[in-house]
Design a protein around this motif. Sequence first.
Motif, short mmCIF file in Angstrom:
data_model
loop_
_atom_site.label_atom_id
_atom_site.label_comp_id
_atom_site.label_asym_id
_atom_site.label_seq_id
_atom_site.Cartn_x
_atom_site.Cartn_y
_atom_site.Cartn_z
N LYS A 45 0.66 -1.17 -0.07
CA LYS A 45 0.01 0.09 0.11
C LYS A 45 0.71 1.39 -0.07
O LYS A 45 0.22 2.32 -0.21
CB LYS A 45 -1.05 0.02 1.32
CG LYS A 45 -0.31 -0.07 2.40
CD LYS A 45 -1.35 -0.01 3.88
CE LYS A 45 -0.76 0.04 4.87
NZ LYS A 45 -1.68 -0.26 6.30
N PHE A 46 2.11 1.05 0.31
CA PHE A 46 2.99 2.27 0.22
C PHE A 46 3.77 2.59 -1.16
O PHE A 46 4.19 3.50 -1.61
CB PHE A 46 4.11 2.17 1.63
CG PHE A 46 3.42 2.34 2.66
CD1 PHE A 46 2.66 3.56 3.15
CD2 PHE A 46 3.10 1.11 3.55
CE1 PHE A 46 2.10 3.42 4.50
CE2 PHE A 46 2.61 0.98 4.76
CZ PHE A 46 1.85 2.09 5.32
N ARG A 47 4.36 1.44 -1.67
CA ARG A 47 5.37 1.51 -2.62
C ARG A 47 5.44 0.31 -3.61
O ARG A 47 4.97 -0.85 -3.14
CB ARG A 47 6.66 1.81 -2.07
CG ARG A 47 6.87 1.05 -0.93
CD ARG A 47 8.12 1.50 -0.18
NE ARG A 47 8.60 0.68 0.65
CZ ARG A 47 9.60 1.00 1.78
NH1 ARG A 47 10.56 1.95 1.36
NH2 ARG A 47 10.05 -0.06 2.53
N ASP A 48 6.23 0.47 -4.84
CA ASP A 48 6.55 -0.75 -5.58
C ASP A 48 8.05 -1.18 -5.14
O ASP A 48 8.63 -0.29 -4.61
CB ASP A 48 6.27 -0.39 -7.06
CG ASP A 48 4.97 -0.12 -7.38
OD1 ASP A 48 4.42 -1.23 -7.64
OD2 ASP A 48 4.74 0.98 -7.62
N TYR A 49 8.31 -2.30 -5.23
CA TYR A 49 9.55 -2.92 -5.18
C TYR A 49 9.92 -3.66 -6.43
O TYR A 49 9.47 -4.32 -7.18
CB TYR A 49 9.71 -4.15 -4.05
CG TYR A 49 9.29 -3.51 -2.72
CD1 TYR A 49 9.89 -2.93 -1.82
CD2 TYR A 49 7.72 -3.62 -2.42
CE1 TYR A 49 9.45 -2.49 -0.64
CE2 TYR A 49 7.12 -2.83 -1.26
CZ TYR A 49 8.18 -2.42 -0.18
OH TYR A 49 7.59 -2.09 0.70
N TRP A 50 11.10 -3.42 -6.79
CA TRP A 50 11.84 -3.79 -8.17
C TRP A 50 13.18 -4.75 -8.11
O TRP A 50 13.86 -4.52 -6.95
CB TRP A 50 12.31 -2.49 -8.99
CG TRP A 50 11.05 -1.60 -9.28
CD1 TRP A 50 10.81 -0.90 -8.34
CD2 TRP A 50 10.39 -1.74 -10.24
NE1 TRP A 50 9.72 -0.07 -8.82
CE2 TRP A 50 9.29 -0.69 -10.01
CE3 TRP A 50 10.05 -2.60 -11.38
CZ2 TRP A 50 8.41 -0.27 -11.08
CZ3 TRP A 50 9.24 -2.13 -12.48
CH2 TRP A 50 8.54 -0.97 -12.15
N GLN A 51 13.15 -6.00 -8.59
CA GLN A 51 14.17 -6.77 -8.50
C GLN A 51 15.15 -6.48 -9.70
O GLN A 51 14.78 -6.69 -10.99
CB GLN A 51 14.01 -8.03 -8.32
CG GLN A 51 15.25 -9.09 -7.93
CD GLN A 51 14.77 -10.29 -7.61
OE1 GLN A 51 14.02 -10.86 -8.50
NE2 GLN A 51 15.34 -10.88 -6.61
N CYS A 52 16.77 -6.37 -9.28
CA CYS A 52 17.61 -6.31 -10.42
C CYS A 52 17.82 -7.96 -10.88
O CYS A 52 17.84 -8.61 -10.32
CB CYS A 52 18.77 -5.89 -9.88
SG CYS A 52 20.18 -5.81 -11.26
N LYS A 97 10.15 -4.96 5.36
CA LYS A 97 9.82 -4.10 4.37
C LYS A 97 9.05 -2.91 4.43
O LYS A 97 8.95 -1.94 3.84
CB LYS A 97 9.37 -4.67 2.91
CG LYS A 97 7.91 -5.33 3.22
CD LYS A 97 7.35 -6.11 1.84
CE LYS A 97 5.95 -6.55 2.28
NZ LYS A 97 5.05 -5.72 2.89
N ASN A 98 8.26 -3.42 5.86
CA ASN A 98 7.37 -2.25 6.20
C ASN A 98 7.87 -0.81 6.78
O ASN A 98 7.27 0.05 6.93
CB ASN A 98 6.38 -2.82 6.99
CG ASN A 98 5.47 -4.18 6.49
OD1 ASN A 98 5.44 -3.99 5.20
ND2 ASN A 98 4.90 -4.77 7.25
#
Length: 216
Positions: free
Chosen positions: A24-31, A178-179
């Motif tokens: 609900k706060f943000r997106d996470y991306w994986q290299c 992650k929160n």
Amino acid sequence: MQNPQTLQCGLCESESLEHYHRDKFRDYWQCQHCKLVSVAPCDRLSPQEEKAIYDSHENDLHDMGYRRFLSRVFEPINARLPNHQHGLDFGCGPGPLLAKMFQEVGHTVALYDLYYANTPTVLNMQYDFITCTEVIEHIAQPKAVFEQLVAMLKPQAPLAMMTKLVIDPTRFASWHYKNDQTHISFFSRETFEYVAKQFGTKLEFIGNDVIILSKQ
């Protein structure tokens, strides 16, 4: 959601990032090269917002629970050090208990923290050991920080880190770590294997969240 074509990995500088998770706060991306999971710049806190959260933490020098927590780094590093070594606590925070623990057994420890001990001159020296506990997950550009830290290590000297490790997307979805919105870079064992190879260090995992890189 930020266009992945505009993203670059802060560790290996690859532009091959794929969407990993959204809360609900943000997106996470994986290299796809080094497997670092990170938060895009558009979803990060400002320095002022970040420091306000740090200021709310209670890192009491007399807290035995906090001492036990830090002992997971202190004990394996202290066990391998000769007497009277000189170390650096990088990202020491407002309550540098880990440095105090090393000082209690006869070592000397310099302090550096962007917000609480911002003395850049200590970054121009070399050290017999460096600790970096619960820090690297706050760093947007870990490549630059690893370059800096490894350069400060004397030959054979250890860099001891503490950070929780990414396991897989399913567990990441319910992961409390992650929160914390000041956490923006998440490492896995595979990511640290990349780091060790890239910077020519020996890699050790101790328990679930202590990582030691030793300069060759």
